[in-house]
Design a protein around this motif. Sequence first.
Motif, short mmCIF file in Angstrom:
data_model
loop_
_atom_site.label_atom_id
_atom_site.label_comp_id
_atom_site.label_asym_id
_atom_site.label_seq_id
_atom_site.Cartn_x
_atom_site.Cartn_y
_atom_site.Cartn_z
N SER A 37 -34.70 54.87 59.10
CA SER A 37 -33.85 55.31 57.99
C SER A 37 -34.55 56.27 57.03
CB SER A 37 -33.35 54.09 57.21
OG SER A 37 -34.45 53.29 56.79
N GLN A 194 -27.17 66.60 59.97
CA GLN A 194 -28.24 66.77 58.99
C GLN A 194 -27.83 67.87 58.01
OE1 GLN A 194 -32.76 68.44 58.97
NE2 GLN A 194 -32.40 66.77 60.41
N ILE A 197 -28.81 67.51 50.78
CA ILE A 197 -28.27 66.57 49.79
C ILE A 197 -29.34 66.24 48.76
CG2 ILE A 197 -27.09 64.37 49.37
CD1 ILE A 197 -26.32 64.24 52.27
N VAL A 207 -20.25 63.73 53.47
CA VAL A 207 -20.89 62.47 53.86
C VAL A 207 -19.83 61.46 54.28
CG1 VAL A 207 -22.16 60.46 53.00
CG2 VAL A 207 -22.99 62.77 52.50
N HIS A 211 -19.38 59.83 58.00
CA HIS A 211 -19.45 58.38 58.20
C HIS A 211 -18.16 57.83 58.78
CE1 HIS A 211 -22.98 57.63 55.16
NE2 HIS A 211 -23.38 58.10 56.32
N GLU A 216 -24.07 59.42 61.57
CA GLU A 216 -25.06 59.19 60.52
C GLU A 216 -25.44 60.53 59.89
OE1 GLU A 216 -26.11 56.41 59.25
OE2 GLU A 216 -25.01 55.15 60.69
N VAL A 217 -25.85 60.48 58.63
CA VAL A 217 -26.18 61.70 57.89
C VAL A 217 -27.64 61.68 57.48
CG1 VAL A 217 -25.70 63.09 55.84
CG2 VAL A 217 -23.81 61.94 57.04
N ALA A 219 -30.49 63.65 55.27
CA ALA A 219 -30.45 64.45 54.05
C ALA A 219 -31.74 65.23 53.88
CB ALA A 219 -30.22 63.55 52.84
N LEU A 261 -30.70 58.28 47.93
CA LEU A 261 -30.10 58.63 49.22
C LEU A 261 -30.01 57.40 50.13
CD1 LEU A 261 -31.95 62.02 49.75
CD2 LEU A 261 -29.59 61.67 49.01
N ARG A 264 -27.13 55.33 49.37
CA ARG A 264 -25.86 55.92 49.81
C ARG A 264 -25.74 55.87 51.33
NH1 ARG A 264 -25.14 61.79 47.74
NH2 ARG A 264 -23.19 61.48 48.90
N SER A 265 -26.58 55.08 51.98
CA SER A 265 -26.58 54.92 53.44
C SER A 265 -26.89 56.22 54.16
CB SER A 265 -25.23 54.36 53.93
OG SER A 265 -25.02 53.07 53.41
N LEU A 266 -27.78 57.04 53.56
CA LEU A 266 -28.23 58.29 54.15
C LEU A 266 -29.66 58.13 54.65
CD1 LEU A 266 -26.86 60.66 51.37
CD2 LEU A 266 -25.71 59.90 53.45
#
Length: 308
Positions: A37, A194, A197, A207, A211, A216-217, A219, A261, A264-266
């Motif tokens: 992550s 990608q 952000i 984003v 999602h 997945e993003v 950043a 980030l 924010r689940s990034l």
Amino acid sequence: MKLLVSTVAIFALINVIYGVPGKAPLKQLNDGNVIPSLALGTFGFGDIPKVRQAVLWAIQAGYRHIDTAALYGNEEEVGRGIADAIQQGLVKREELFVTTKLWNDKHGRHQVVPALRESLSKLGLSYVDLYLIHSPEATNERGDPIEIDVLNTWNGMEEAKRLGLAKSIGVSNFETTLLERLIAGSKTVPAVNQIEIHPSKTQEKLVADSHERGIEVMAYSPFGFYVSRGSHNNPVRNDRTVADIARKYNKTVNQVLVRYLLDRSLIPIPKSTNQQRIRENIDVFDFQLSAEDINAIGKLDTDTSIFD
């Protein structure tokens, strides 16, 4: 009696299967693979040889995800840093997650696999964990725009995955309409998008759109204008929001920006060639921001890119 298995337990099992995960928890991608992550970014280092040392320091500090690209011109140094870490017994190859990217002048379907093979040769690897289309724009070798349907490029990416040269494939700098085009026109949903952000460009809609589609993003440029203080249009030059939040948690501004980030689940990609800052940027898993803090940082958004 049914056995209830928590998400935490499942990922603990994944960690065992994939080896020592380092400090960053793993996230599951839509193709069943897992991704750390947080990643070390390697873009924009003026002194390319420093990249090798930065990669080694990062792995020593607990990073297991290294992000590079053909465009960066540093794949060889990234590969040497990875080889150093493996030779020193810090990790095994399967415990690392390596991302690289296809540049714009190789968008022809027939060009994708050869371009990846060239990147693999430079990296000294037999496969990458994630291969991204760096940008939706196609160009010739001189950088002039040319017409190539992005679906043709994506078909080449799918071939790279079928050949086992890339475990997962995705995109970078793609807007929602292009994500939808890939999904509608192929059998493979991108695993990752990608994008840039940071507090001045929060990209909340893109984003959310990514999602919602199971993408997945990652950043890039997570520190934004906080490390671009010389910019004439720095929108956060005199703002104390992040500094005040950092003081509240006894963390640095950069650590708060990375944590923002993550919360924010990034998947943030902080970059540095300074050993202390490399360690600092991953020392972010012992706290979380409150919803109020996340909202306060989000209010700094002016949709301003550091590359404008």
